[in-house]
Design a protein around this motif. Structure first.
Motif, PDB file in Angstrom:
ATOM      1  N   LEU A 569      30.962  51.456   1.232  1.00  0.00           N
ATOM      2  CA  LEU A 569      30.161  50.372   1.799  1.00  0.00           C
ATOM      3  C   LEU A 569      30.493  49.055   1.108  1.00  0.00           C
ATOM      4  N   PRO A 570      30.417  47.955   1.827  1.00  0.00           N
ATOM      5  CA  PRO A 570      30.623  46.654   1.178  1.00  0.00           C
ATOM      6  C   PRO A 570      29.436  46.329   0.275  1.00  0.00           C
ATOM      7  N   PRO A 571      29.576  45.388  -0.640  1.00  0.00           N
ATOM      8  CA  PRO A 571      28.432  45.007  -1.482  1.00  0.00           C
ATOM      9  C   PRO A 571      27.238  44.580  -0.630  1.00  0.00           C
ATOM     10  N   PHE A 572      26.063  44.991  -1.048  1.00  0.00           N
ATOM     11  CA  PHE A 572      24.852  44.641  -0.302  1.00  0.00           C
ATOM     12  C   PHE A 572      24.608  43.129  -0.331  1.00  0.00           C
ATOM     13  N   ARG A 573      24.690  42.546  -1.511  1.00  0.00           N
ATOM     14  CA  ARG A 573      24.539  41.092  -1.648  1.00  0.00           C
ATOM     15  C   ARG A 573      25.591  40.590  -2.633  1.00  0.00           C
ATOM     16  N   PRO A 574      26.732  40.139  -2.128  1.00  0.00           N
ATOM     17  CA  PRO A 574      27.778  39.632  -3.031  1.00  0.00           C
ATOM     18  C   PRO A 574      27.287  38.422  -3.809  1.00  0.00           C
ATOM     19  N   ALA A 575      27.924  38.157  -4.943  1.00  0.00           N
ATOM     20  CA  ALA A 575      27.561  36.993  -5.762  1.00  0.00           C
ATOM     21  C   ALA A 575      27.721  35.711  -4.951  1.00  0.00           C
ATOM     22  N   ARG A 581      26.218  34.901 -10.574  1.00  0.00           N
ATOM     23  CA  ARG A 581      27.144  35.783 -11.294  1.00  0.00           C
ATOM     24  C   ARG A 581      26.655  36.056 -12.718  1.00  0.00           C
ATOM     25  N   ARG A 582      26.055  35.052 -13.349  1.00  0.00           N
ATOM     26  CA  ARG A 582      25.516  35.271 -14.706  1.00  0.00           C
ATOM     27  C   ARG A 582      24.357  36.261 -14.671  1.00  0.00           C
ATOM     28  N   THR A 583      23.501  36.153 -13.650  1.00  0.00           N
ATOM     29  CA  THR A 583      22.392  37.103 -13.513  1.00  0.00           C
ATOM     30  C   THR A 583      22.915  38.517 -13.307  1.00  0.00           C
ATOM     31  N   ILE A 584      23.951  38.657 -12.485  1.00  0.00           N
ATOM     32  CA  ILE A 584      24.553  39.972 -12.233  1.00  0.00           C
ATOM     33  C   ILE A 584      25.159  40.537 -13.518  1.00  0.00           C
ATOM     34  N   SER A 585      25.823  39.691 -14.293  1.00  0.00           N
ATOM     35  CA  SER A 585      26.409  40.147 -15.561  1.00  0.00           C
ATOM     36  C   SER A 585      25.336  40.612 -16.532  1.00  0.00           C
ATOM     37  N   GLU A 586      24.224  39.883 -16.573  1.00  0.00           N
ATOM     38  CA  GLU A 586      23.115  40.285 -17.437  1.00  0.00           C
ATOM     39  C   GLU A 586      22.557  41.628 -16.984  1.00  0.00           C
ATOM     40  N   GLN A 657      14.098  57.433 -15.681  1.00  0.00           N
ATOM     41  CA  GLN A 657      14.994  57.666 -16.817  1.00  0.00           C
ATOM     42  C   GLN A 657      15.083  56.466 -17.775  1.00  0.00           C
ATOM     43  N   LEU A 658      14.029  55.674 -17.831  1.00  0.00           N
ATOM     44  CA  LEU A 658      14.041  54.490 -18.699  1.00  0.00           C
ATOM     45  C   LEU A 658      13.532  54.848 -20.091  1.00  0.00           C
ATOM     46  N   PRO A 659      14.178  54.341 -21.147  1.00  0.00           N
ATOM     47  CA  PRO A 659      13.694  54.600 -22.510  1.00  0.00           C
ATOM     48  C   PRO A 659      12.503  53.727 -22.887  1.00  0.00           C
ATOM     49  N   ARG A 660      12.246  52.685 -22.097  1.00  0.00           N
ATOM     50  CA  ARG A 660      11.136  51.779 -22.386  1.00  0.00           C
ATOM     51  C   ARG A 660      10.742  51.046 -21.106  1.00  0.00           C
ATOM     52  N   ARG A 661       9.590  50.403 -21.139  1.00  0.00           N
ATOM     53  CA  ARG A 661       9.152  49.600 -19.999  1.00  0.00           C
ATOM     54  C   ARG A 661       9.930  48.282 -19.985  1.00  0.00           C
ATOM     55  N   LEU A 662      10.327  47.857 -18.799  1.00  0.00           N
ATOM     56  CA  LEU A 662      11.117  46.642 -18.659  1.00  0.00           C
ATOM     57  C   LEU A 662      10.243  45.444 -18.347  1.00  0.00           C
ATOM     58  N   THR A 663      10.695  44.284 -18.781  1.00  0.00           N
ATOM     59  CA  THR A 663      10.010  43.040 -18.422  1.00  0.00           C
ATOM     60  C   THR A 663      10.384  42.666 -16.990  1.00  0.00           C
ATOM     61  N   GLU A 664       9.640  41.722 -16.425  1.00  0.00           N
ATOM     62  CA  GLU A 664       9.907  41.280 -15.061  1.00  0.00           C
ATOM     63  C   GLU A 664      11.301  40.673 -14.949  1.00  0.00           C
ATOM     64  N   SER A 665      11.711  39.884 -15.929  1.00  0.00           N
ATOM     65  CA  SER A 665      13.036  39.263 -15.862  1.00  0.00           C
ATOM     66  C   SER A 665      14.132  40.319 -15.981  1.00  0.00           C
ATOM     67  N   GLU A 666      13.897  41.361 -16.774  1.00  0.00           N
ATOM     68  CA  GLU A 666      14.886  42.434 -16.885  1.00  0.00           C
ATOM     69  C   GLU A 666      14.998  43.206 -15.573  1.00  0.00           C
ATOM     70  N   ILE A 667      13.867  43.488 -14.940  1.00  0.00           N
ATOM     71  CA  ILE A 667      13.900  44.182 -13.646  1.00  0.00           C
ATOM     72  C   ILE A 667      14.641  43.334 -12.621  1.00  0.00           C
ATOM     73  N   GLY A 668      14.385  42.013 -12.641  1.00  0.00           N
ATOM     74  CA  GLY A 668      15.070  41.127 -11.705  1.00  0.00           C
ATOM     75  C   GLY A 668      16.580  41.144 -11.888  1.00  0.00           C
ATOM     76  N   ALA A 669      17.029  41.097 -13.142  1.00  0.00           N
ATOM     77  CA  ALA A 669      18.472  41.113 -13.413  1.00  0.00           C
ATOM     78  C   ALA A 669      19.084  42.464 -13.044  1.00  0.00           C
ATOM     79  N   LEU A 670      18.366  43.556 -13.364  1.00  0.00           N
ATOM     80  CA  LEU A 670      18.877  44.887 -13.043  1.00  0.00           C
ATOM     81  C   LEU A 670      18.993  45.080 -11.530  1.00  0.00           C
TER      82      LEU A 670
END
Length: 677
Positions: A569-575, A581-586, A657-670
């Motif tokens: 499949l092609p990327p769902f939302r390309p950069a 791109r920085r958000t995707i890298s994070e 399968q998370l080792p800890r709870r994520l912050t909102e900004s971490e969920i957004g980047a992931l």
């Protein structure tokens, strides 16, 4: 001498009359005018040159000629149904997916590679490209709105409809003026000028969206029991909407009895009250009726294109079994006749004649409901006998698959009986064997229907992948002809539903239907990873799920060869830009640091192992092989049973399968990283 002179004058006069008569019969083209500025002449290729064409769409020109869009060869074929000749084949390039006639001899061509083109047929030897316009990834259908001043294009992988202004009085060149986002991958469209609306159907699952053509707002998005929606049509008063589709029962296992009585999958036409669709608060099934196209051992796997003709009759092609079906305006008096292999489009030429595009037999079938009387002596010298020619024509065009271990008697699967063959044509070209079928609508006297095959040109020998493609789309692989591989894995992707397939060794634990795009790169196979080779998985699916006699080893190998041609499949939302791109890298760094790569690694974002994922199915299983995350944003549910309704819920609600709870900004980047895959 005077007598001879007068005779000569009469001969000349008669010759002139004959020439004039031929001229009057000659098709009228918009010819001999200077080419528009910027127009590009299209190369002419020979139909005699062997190639895989794959006709997927039809359009009838003003002069009665037919044009096919050939997706594999990137060509358009110009066909004269009267002489049964392919007049020309023009190379347009790309992957043509749909055709729409926008003027007498000008066509809009949607190209899956992301283009909309305008092609003008000048004459039987000349065609030009007037313009081409980038619209969006996976342009698969085109529709006319606002009287033809605008065109709408369904862009599959961008999940949007593009509105293109083609009004020459308003702007010098066509342009995209709107992009309307949708919550699903769109395909079929139907303009409703009386209601200032455009209907857009889900390419894979069960949605229909209503777009307001005045302000381009999405009025409503409805869901109803359906998948593989391939036809939309209304009655002449635009009071009823007809939808050709399949219905999958997610909890019905593939027992033979549940298959042949349509409990697992059923095929037909849904008649809906249009006002319930147009109403944002409406319930589509309030006043609906399901019109089945098959019953018992006479299934009708994979209904496809649907039209309502000028008399109000419903005409539909049944792609999985290679048939054309006709119903009266009430949806009764079903007539079915065989055509070619995988018919996917049709047009009405007049009240008694239809043309059908047969994708996998590289042909057109002409359907004549009022055939001329048989002419027994009308057989070419040295030709085959009518009986032999009839059998040969049917077997070559819509014949049984060589890959099945057991196939049913085709004569028992049709509501039509071959009654005779006829030969029609002129002395200028080869004769073609036609098949006439004696059709018995329920409770009605027999009627005769003539089916005329027109091959589009020479074809090369079949490869293993070609044979596998034919098998993949063949509903005769299943018991009673009720469904094909495509029925669940739509065009090699997924219909978005759950299915109980016996794939894990038992029943009662339906699993999400996986996409097969890129599947050859992701061993092992099956949710529990029990199949080390793709050929084993294919054979098991044919035997356990389809219950139709199974596949030979060669047949399974051919299907695996076809699956190997399906790209991921092609990327769902390309950069989009540098910030994105920085958000995707994070997000990627976070994905790796959280240990997600232990199961989802490498370019395929999966692994060979089977892991306890902490999620239990109805049979107590907790160990699964991780599916690839490529194209994960396109899914209609996550985990094996779709218990996570959104991708965000995987991390917020299930904390998978998370080792800890994520912050909102971490969920957004992931999430942004995963959507870029």
């Amino acid at each position: 001498m005077g007598v001879r002179s007068g005779a000569a004058q009469l001969t000349v006069f008669a010759t002139l009359l004959a020439v004039a008569a031929v001229s009057l019969r000659r098709p009228v083209w918009a010819a001999e005018q200077p080419l528009p500025a910027g127009a590009r002449p299209l190369p002419v290729v020979s139909p005699d040159e062997p190639r895989r064409r794959r006709p997927v769409a039809l359009a009838a020109l003003h002069n009665g000629h037919i044009v096919t869009a050939n997706s594999r060869s990137g060509t358009l074929s110009l066909v004269d149904p009267t002489s049964r000749a392919v007049l020309a084949e023009f190379h347009v390039g790309g992957t043509p997916a749909d055709l729409l006639r926008i003027t007498e001899n000008t066509l809009a061509v949607a190209d899956e590679q992301g283009w909309l083109r305008a092609i003008r047929i000048l004459d039987r030897n000349r065609a030009i490209e007037l313009w081409q316009l980038a619209v969006g990834r996976g342009a698969v259908t085109v529709e006319r709105i606002r009287g033809g001043r605008l065109l709408s294009v369904s862009c599959l992988w961008d999940r949007c409809v593009c509105i293109v202004d083609v009004d020459e009085d308003a702007r010098p060149t066509p342009a995209v003026v709107q992009r309307i986002a949708l919550p699903f991958e769109p395909r079929e469209q139907l303009g409703l000028p009386k209601h200032d609306a455009l209907l857009v159907a889900d390419a894979f699952a069960d949605h229909i969206a209503v777009i307001d053509t005045r302000d381009w707002s999405v009025r409503a998005v409805h869901r109803f029991p359906a998948h593989n929606i391939r036809g939309l049509a209304t009655d002449s008063r635009q009071q009823r909407l007809f939808v050709s589709a399949q219905i999958l029962n997610e909890i019905a296992p593939p027992r033979p009895s549940d298959i042949i009585w349509g409990v697992m999958i059923t095929n037909g036409i849904r008649s809906l009250r249009l006002k319930d669709i147009l109403d944002p608060q409406g319930e589509p099934t309030t006043d609906s009726r399901f019109i089945p196209l098959g019953d018992g051992a006479r299934g009708a796997g994979d209904p496809d294109a649907l039209i309502v003709d000028s008399t109000g009759r419903l005409a539909v092609v049944v792609a999985g079994i290679g048939e054309f079906a006709l119903l009266d305006h009430g949806g009764y008096k079903l007539q079915r006749v065989p055509v070619g292999r995988r018919p996917v489009d049709l047009v009405a030429l007049n009240e008694s004649r239809f043309a059908v595009a047969n994708e996998l037999s590289e042909s057109i079938s002409l359907i004549d409901l009022n055939p001329p009387p048989q002419r027994p002596n009308d057989r070419p010298e040295g030709g085959t006998s009518p009986a032999t020619a009839d059998t040969t024509a049917r077997d070559s065009d819509a014949g049984t698959s060589p890959n099945t271990a057991a196939t049913s008697d085709r004569s028992a699967d049709y509501a039509a009986r071959p009654s005779r063959s006829a030969y029609y044509g002129d002395n200028a070209g080869p004769y073609v064997a036609d098949s006439t079928y004696s059709v018995s609508p329920y409770g009605e006297p027999d009627t005769e229907v003539l089916v005329i095959p027109i091959p589009l040109g020479a074809t090369p020998p079949l490869t293993a992948a070609d044979r596998g493609e034919m098998t993949f789309f063949d509903a005769r692989l299943s018991r009673g002809n009720w469904f094909s591989c495509h029925s669940c894995h739509t065009d090699g992707h997924s219909n978005g539903h759950l299915a109980d397939t016996f794939g894990d060794g038992g029943e009662g634990a339906p699993k999400r239907i996986l996409s097969l795009r890129g599947v050859s790169q992701t061993p092992p196979w099956s949710w529990n990873g029990s199949k080390p080779t793709l050929v084993e998985q294919v054979r098991a699916s044919a035997a356990r799920t389809m219950q139709g006699g199974g596949l030979t080893p060669q047949g399974a190998s051919d299907v695996a060869a076809f699956l190997a041609t399906l790209k991921p499949l092609p990327p769902f939302r390309p950069a989009r830009d540098e910030h994105d791109r920085r958000t995707i890298s994070e997000g990627r760094r976070l994905f790796e640091s959280l240990g997600c790569v232990e199961c989802h690694r490498g370019e395929t974002h999966t692994s060979m192992g089977v892991y306890d994922v902490g999620l239990r199915d109805e049979r107590g299983n907790t160990r699964f092989n991780p599916p690839s995350l490529r194209g994960v944003g396109y899914r209609r549910g996550w985990f094996h049973d779709k218990r996570a309704r959104t991708l965000r819920a995987v991390f917020e609600e299930f904390e998978h399968q998370l080792p800890r709870r994520l912050t909102e900004s971490e969920i957004g980047a992931l999430l942004r990283y995963l959507e870029s895959l």
